[in-house]
Structures are given as C-alpha cells and as structure tokens.
Scaffold this motif. Structure first.
Motif, PDB file in Angstrom:
ATOM      1  N   PHE A 157       0.968  -1.300   0.218  1.00 24.79           N
ATOM      2  CA  PHE A 157       0.200   0.171   0.112  1.00 24.79           C
ATOM      3  C   PHE A 157       1.268   1.567   0.433  1.00 24.79           C
ATOM      4  O   PHE A 157       0.695   2.719  -0.678  1.00 24.79           O
ATOM      5  N   LEU A 164       1.819   6.194  -6.722  1.00 25.33           N
ATOM      6  CA  LEU A 164       0.971   6.597  -7.037  1.00 25.33           C
ATOM      7  C   LEU A 164       1.152   8.712  -7.364  1.00 25.33           C
ATOM      8  O   LEU A 164       0.124   9.767  -7.093  1.00 25.33           O
TER       9      LEU A 164
ATOM     10  N   PHE B  89      -6.205   0.264  -2.740  1.00 26.65           N
ATOM     11  CA  PHE B  89      -7.175   0.659  -1.070  1.00 26.65           C
ATOM     12  C   PHE B  89      -8.342   0.350  -0.552  1.00 26.65           C
ATOM     13  O   PHE B  89      -8.950   0.663  -1.153  1.00 26.65           O
ATOM     14  N   PHE B 100      -7.120   8.394  -7.178  1.00 26.93           N
ATOM     15  CA  PHE B 100      -6.113   8.602  -6.050  1.00 26.93           C
ATOM     16  C   PHE B 100      -4.687   9.550  -6.164  1.00 26.93           C
ATOM     17  O   PHE B 100      -4.335  10.275  -5.940  1.00 26.93           O
ATOM     18  N   GLY B 101      -4.537   8.635  -7.286  1.00 26.26           N
ATOM     19  CA  GLY B 101      -3.148   9.254  -8.030  1.00 26.26           C
ATOM     20  C   GLY B 101      -3.699  10.964  -8.673  1.00 26.26           C
ATOM     21  O   GLY B 101      -2.467  12.000  -8.601  1.00 26.26           O
ATOM     22  N   GLU B 103      -6.113  12.831  -8.188  1.00 21.44           N
ATOM     23  CA  GLU B 103      -6.073  13.850  -6.517  1.00 21.44           C
ATOM     24  C   GLU B 103      -4.562  14.624  -6.164  1.00 21.44           C
ATOM     25  O   GLU B 103      -4.902  15.496  -5.812  1.00 21.44           O
ATOM     26  N   MET B 104      -3.971  13.574  -6.137  1.00 22.79           N
ATOM     27  CA  MET B 104      -3.040  13.889  -5.208  1.00 22.79           C
ATOM     28  C   MET B 104      -2.045  14.767  -6.342  1.00 22.79           C
ATOM     29  O   MET B 104      -0.939  15.938  -6.172  1.00 22.79           O
ATOM     30  N   ARG B 148      -5.961   2.433 -12.570  1.00 23.83           N
ATOM     31  CA  ARG B 148      -5.572   3.205 -11.607  1.00 23.83           C
ATOM     32  C   ARG B 148      -4.289   3.950 -11.983  1.00 23.83           C
ATOM     33  O   ARG B 148      -3.291   4.844 -12.360  1.00 23.83           O
ATOM     34  N   ALA B 149      -3.457   2.671 -12.566  1.00 23.45           N
ATOM     35  CA  ALA B 149      -2.027   3.155 -12.934  1.00 23.45           C
ATOM     36  C   ALA B 149      -2.717   4.431 -14.312  1.00 23.45           C
ATOM     37  O   ALA B 149      -1.362   4.940 -14.195  1.00 23.45           O
ATOM     38  N   ASN B 152      -2.948   7.943 -14.341  1.00 27.76           N
ATOM     39  CA  ASN B 152      -2.305   9.517 -13.932  1.00 27.76           C
ATOM     40  C   ASN B 152      -1.443   9.727 -15.654  1.00 27.76           C
ATOM     41  O   ASN B 152      -0.374  11.135 -15.399  1.00 27.76           O
TER      42      ASN B 152
END
Lengths: 265, 251
Positions: A157, A164, B89, B100-101, B103-104, B148-149, B152
C-alpha cells in the motif's frame, strides 16, 4: 427458509428464557431462603428502588448518570487526543519508537487506580480528576493499537501510494497509513472504553470527582447507608450503560467508517 | 533517443556484509516508446529488482536508469506500477482508487471523474464504480489496478507479475484484455513474468535474464502478428527457443 425463521426465533426465545429463569430463581432465593435484603435484595426490591430513584423526588440517578458520562467523556477525549498522535508517531518514525517505547512500557503497568492520589492532588476534587484516571486507563490501548495498526500497514500500500504521487510522510500517513490502520485504531478505542468504564467506578468510589454525583460515587453512598437494593440498581445501570456505549460505538463505526471491510468490528 | 535507457546498472543488496548478494550486474537496455517488453527469467534473476529500480522503489548501486533523458531518482506518477499482490486501497471504492493519483496531483473533481470514467470503461468495469475492492474478483481487482496506474497518464506502465495470483483461464483472458488496453492507451509496458508462455503471447521483445548475478542473457524479438494463437507452430517454436535459452531444455 422455514428452518431459518425457526433459528431466528430460537435466537430470541432461548436467551429471553434463560434471563427470565435467572430472575425467577433470584427472586425465590432472595424471598424464601435468604430473606434478608441486606445480604441479597430480591428482584422486586431492586425494581421498586429503581423506580423511586429514577422518578422519585429524592432520586439522584439522572444527575449521577450525567456526571459519570461527563467524567467518562473527559477521559476518553483526552485519551484519543494523546493516544492516536503518539501511536502514529511511534508507528511511523522508527526513532520516535525507540525513544518512547521504554518510557511507555515503564508507565503502562501502573494500575490506573494507583494514580488516584495524584489525580486528586493535581486536579483537586473536580470532574477532571476522575477524567484523568479514565484517561490513564484508556490511553494505552488506543496508543498501542494505533502503533500496531501503523506497523502492520502492508508494504505494497505504501509503495502503491508512492508510485501514485503520494511521496512525503504527511500525505502517506494521511492518505495511506491512517485509513489502513483505522480498524486497529477503532478496536483500540473499543477496548479502552471498556477499561475506562471500569476505571470510572473506581475513581468515583475513591472520591476523585466533583463531589456529590456519579454512578460509582453514589453506589458507594448507598452501600454506606446499607441500602443494598439501590446498590444493585447502580450495578445494573453501570453494566447496561457499558453495553449501550459499546453497541452505539460499534454500530457507528461499522456503518460509517468500516463499510469497506468484509467483517465487522 | 529511446524512451527508457538503462546504462551499466548494478544492484547489490547488503553491500560489504557477509550476506552480500549481487542482484543485477552490467545491465544495458534501450526501450522504445509504445513498446511491450517482457522480462522473463527464473526466480532470483533480478527481474523484479530491475522493474523496481525503474519504478524508483529501489536505487541502483551504480549505473543509471534514464526516462526520456532524465535520471530516475525516486517514485513518480510518470511511471505507473501494477503490483503482483492486490494493491488497491481497500478503504476506497473502485472509482476513488482510480482517482487517487489525480487527487494527489490536485486535479479538479470534475476532471478527475472524467478521467476515471474513461479508464473504468477501458477496463470494462463501469458498473462496479462504487464497489469496494473486497467485492471484486482477483482479475477484476487487477483490472482496476491497471486503470488506476493508467489514469495518471504515465510514460511507462510497469507490471510485476500482475496475473501471477490468477487461475489459468482468467489469466489468459486478462492477457488478451491487457493487449487491447495497451493498443488503445498507447503506452510503453514493461511486464515481469516467469511464464515463458505469457511472454511469447504478450511481448514485442522478450528480455531473458539469468540468475546469480542477474544479467541479461538474450533479447528475443517476437515477430508473430497479434492476436497470437497459442497452438500455432511458430508460437510453440518460439516458446521452445526461449525455454532452451533459459536452460530448461525442451519441456
């Protein structure tokens, strides 16, 4: 389906029956064998004591409940405010762990009630003194479960977070480690509420508190007055409130915070 | 200039100690844009270590890895990674995992949902947007991890035995889907596997590595047109050839 329904019915009827039988035996033993409400108040003695304390003019039960919950809340809030950040720091930063671990292991085995003299000296006869004892009992389970939750964050994680774009300590803690540790933190809070509730009674009996009110405080008062049915009322109420707090907490946590998990807290 | 170049890379674990292990030695590699590369080799050949160095999760003991001319110094969203273990997650829904990415990076909510919907559709899981990872099968979880990857918009997609935990049928299906995603997303892929069959099915070029110390033994270009038939003679011949290079003879 039919057998399912029957199973559900059993799950309600069997416990209800065993409680009912327990009450009947209690009543018979108290009424016909012991026949001395000082040694063993009967069920009906306890009920009438409850009614007069809850609704009668001289009953202090609502105020006792209010003050005990106040003591409990002071202690729990303080334990959460201290326990979680310290647990996070120790779980995430190795140096903090090495520095604080021996200190915590020295303080932790001291029984919370042994702090009562200093609680009274430091805080006086105030709500904060009782809150402090509850804090001492509650802070360590929260701290240790937060620490463990952080130590057990799966490495993948953290690495997934990093690739990410979550690269600094602060955002890794906030976005990855903390949510991952929440089940462990919540079960720590749950354990600490149980410990805190026990400390509450001890603290109030020993006089840490603002004086007149508190469930533990007046349980002791009624003992001194030899009003044993009232003592039983307070014992039962302490037990019921303890279960009730746990139920509400678990319900809230499972519905609001842990709905992503397969198994409940 | 190639997209990714690796020059004289060497990686030693517990350097200077008695249990020193040379994981990688003298690695030189050029990878072109939009290429599909498979790294194969027996366990201990350093293929995962090489991938992790490209991801920035490990640092080389000497030598450099350059992406578009810039030295790789740490993890960065320009290099997306799909792990062998389930890495979604669990506390985030499928859609939040994919976002997620973004948002980062500070992408706005609206732009985030546009991107995440696009990639969710690309991996064919649109109806699972609000589900949590534990409600998905293994294959579906890895598809979300790929989305997810990709969300980005990385320059290169790194995959570390992503289908290793899946059963054979799901695995074959996922390989087909991955090729389709790769064709549509137009990304460079570096894919680590120990399955020669998987490598021959997927790759433009297969990098064959040998262990102790981890070295590149041979690079084999795969000229069979896609979609490849596992039963075709040319497929079987190539597989046999790669296996023989790996020292396993004709199995």
């Amino acid at each position: 389906m039919a057998s399912n329904k029957k199973d559900n019915l059993k799950r309600v009827l069997l416990p209800a029956a065993s409680i009912l039988i327990f009450i009947i035996i209690w009543q018979i033993v108290a009424e016909f064998y012991v026949n001395n409400p000082f040694l063993l108040p009967s069920f009906t003695d306890v009920i009438s004591a409850f009614l007069s304390m809850a609704f009668g003019p001289k009953g202090s039960l609502p105020k006792d409940l209010w003050y005990s919950l106040l003591h409990f809340a002071i202690g729990m809030v303080a334990a959460i405010i201290v326990g979680i950040p310290v647990g996070v720091a120790m779980g995430w930063f190795k140096d903090v762990d090495i520095a604080l671990n021996p200190l915590i292991e020295l303080i932790r085995p001291i029984p919370p009630l042994a702090w009562i003299p200093f609680a009274i000296i430091w805080f006086g006869l105030t709500n904060a003194a009782a809150g402090f004892i509850i804090f001492i009992g509650a802070v360590f389970p929260i701290l240790i479960n937060t620490y463990t939750g952080f130590r057990e964050v799966p490495k993948v994680f953290i690495e997934a977070g990093k690739v990410l774009g979550c690269t600094n300590n602060f955002s890794l803690i906030r976005r990855v480690a903390f949510p991952s540790a929440i089940p462990s933190i919540m079960s720590g809070i749950r354990i600490s509420m149980g410990v805190g509730w026990m400390c509450l009674v001890g603290a109030e009996i020993f006089g840490a508190g603002s004086g007149k009110y508190g469930l533990g405080k007046n349980l002791w008062t009624y003992y001194n007055l030899h009003q044993m049915p009232s003592v039983v009322v307070y014992m039962l109420i302490l037990g019921f409130i303890g279960i009730f707090i746990d139920l509400i907490f678990r319900h809230y946590v499972n519905k609001q915070m842990l709905k992503w998990r397969e198994e409940d807290l | 200039m190639s997209l990714l170049s690796i020059e004289n890379l060497r990686k030693v674990f517990s350097e200077g100690e008695t249990d020193e292990v040379v994981a990688l030695e003298g690695i030189n590699l050029e990878i072109e844009d939009e290429e599909f590369i498979c790294l194969v080799g027996p366990s201990g050949c350093g293929k995962t270590t090489l991938l992790r160095i490209v991801a920035g999760l490990d640092t080389p003991s000497s030598g450099v890895a350059l992406l578009a001319g810039n030295e790789i110094l740490g993890p960065d969203p320009e290099r997306g990674m799909v792990f062998q273990e389930y890495s979604l997650f669990p506390w985030l829904s499928v859609i939040d995992n994919i976002e997620f990415g973004l948002e980062m990076k500070g992408v706005s909510k609206k732009a985030r949902s546009e991107t995440s919907e696009k990639y969710l559709e690309l991996v064919g899981l649109k109806q699972f947007a609000g589900s949590f990872p534990h409600e998905l099968s293994g294959g579906m979880r890895q598809r979300v991890a790929i989305a997810r990857a990709l969300a980005n918009d990385p320059k290169v997609l790194l995959m570390d035995e992503p289908f290793g935990a899946l059963d054979a049928q799901t695995r074959n299906m996922m390989q087909k889907e991955l090729l389709e995603i790769w064709r549509r997303a137009k990304k460079t892929v570096i894919f680590v596997t120990h399955s020669v069959d998987e490598a021959v099915f997927l790759a433009d070029r297969i990098i064959i590595m040998s262990p102790r110390p981890g070295k590149i033994k041979e690079i084999v270009a795969v000229d069979i047109p896609r979609c490849r038939e596992r039963t075709a003679p040319e497929f079987a011949n190539l597989r046999k050839y790669v296996l023989s290079l790996m020292g396993e003879g004709t199995i």
